[in-house]
Design a protein around this motif. Structure first.
Motif, short mmCIF file in Angstrom:
data_model
loop_
_atom_site.label_atom_id
_atom_site.label_comp_id
_atom_site.label_asym_id
_atom_site.label_seq_id
_atom_site.Cartn_x
_atom_site.Cartn_y
_atom_site.Cartn_z
N TYR A 163 0.84 -1.20 0.00
CA TYR A 163 0.00 0.00 0.00
C TYR A 163 0.87 1.25 0.00
CZ TYR A 163 -3.58 3.36 1.37
OH TYR A 163 -4.43 4.44 1.43
N ASP A 164 0.61 2.13 -0.96
CA ASP A 164 1.26 3.43 -1.04
C ASP A 164 0.25 4.45 -0.55
OD1 ASP A 164 2.24 5.94 -1.80
OD2 ASP A 164 2.96 5.25 -3.74
N GLN A 165 0.39 4.86 0.71
CA GLN A 165 -0.61 5.74 1.31
C GLN A 165 -0.66 7.11 0.63
OE1 GLN A 165 -0.29 6.13 5.55
NE2 GLN A 165 -2.34 6.99 5.72
N GLU A 166 0.49 7.63 0.21
CA GLU A 166 0.51 8.95 -0.43
C GLU A 166 -0.33 8.97 -1.70
OE1 GLU A 166 4.31 10.73 -1.10
OE2 GLU A 166 5.00 10.23 0.91
N ARG A 167 -0.27 7.90 -2.46
CA ARG A 167 -1.03 7.83 -3.72
C ARG A 167 -2.33 7.04 -3.58
NH1 ARG A 167 3.57 5.69 -7.48
NH2 ARG A 167 1.77 5.06 -8.68
N ASP A 168 -2.58 6.49 -2.38
CA ASP A 168 -3.76 5.66 -2.11
C ASP A 168 -3.87 4.49 -3.09
OD1 ASP A 168 -5.85 5.06 -0.42
OD2 ASP A 168 -7.28 6.42 -1.36
N LEU A 169 -2.69 3.89 -3.38
CA LEU A 169 -2.63 2.76 -4.32
C LEU A 169 -2.34 1.47 -3.57
CD1 LEU A 169 -0.49 4.11 -7.31
CD2 LEU A 169 -2.94 3.59 -7.30
#
Length: 124
Positions: free
Chosen positions: A112-118
């Motif tokens: 999970y990439d929280q900055e990009r919500d991916l």
């Protein structure tokens, strides 16, 4: 996004594949965070988590968490995307974000990439 019918998911086939995978691994090949069979079964006990994993398997690449939530809601209800209420999708998103996603990330199944919500399938 389009829905995939739950009937396409063969539970017995999945269970046998999981057991075969576990049998093929030596203790030093299985990462510590993978846990025990009981941990895996507990993780898969939630229908929403299973649907989330199915969505990620279907796409096989990074997608936004809102898109994943929408697809999980479609699969849960059997409704078309246009028939879902914004509240329903928001409820699914919140439960994925606060409960299911952290468990699947901790288990090493998703990234999970929280900055990009991916969210994306983990490379095991």
């Amino acid at each position: 996004m389009t829905a995939t019918s739950n009937s396409e998911f063969d539970c017995a086939e999945f269970a046998l594949a999981l057991l075969e995978w576990l049998d093929d691994r030596s203790d030093d090949e299985v990462p510590a965070e993978a846990g025990t069979v009981d941990d895996a079964l507990e993780l898969l006990a939630s229908e929403r988590r299973r649907l989330f994993l199915q969505v990620m398997r279907t796409y096989g690449e990074a997608i936004t968490l809102p898109d994943a939530a929408e697809e999980v809601a479609v699969r849960e209800t059997g409704d078309a995307v246009r028939e879902l209420s914004a509240e329903r999708v928001a409820d699914v998103y919140i439960s994925l974000y606060h409960d299911h996603l952290p468990r699947l990330v901790d288990a090493g199944l998703l990234d999970y990439d929280q900055e990009r919500d991916l969210v994306s399938p983990a490379r095991l």
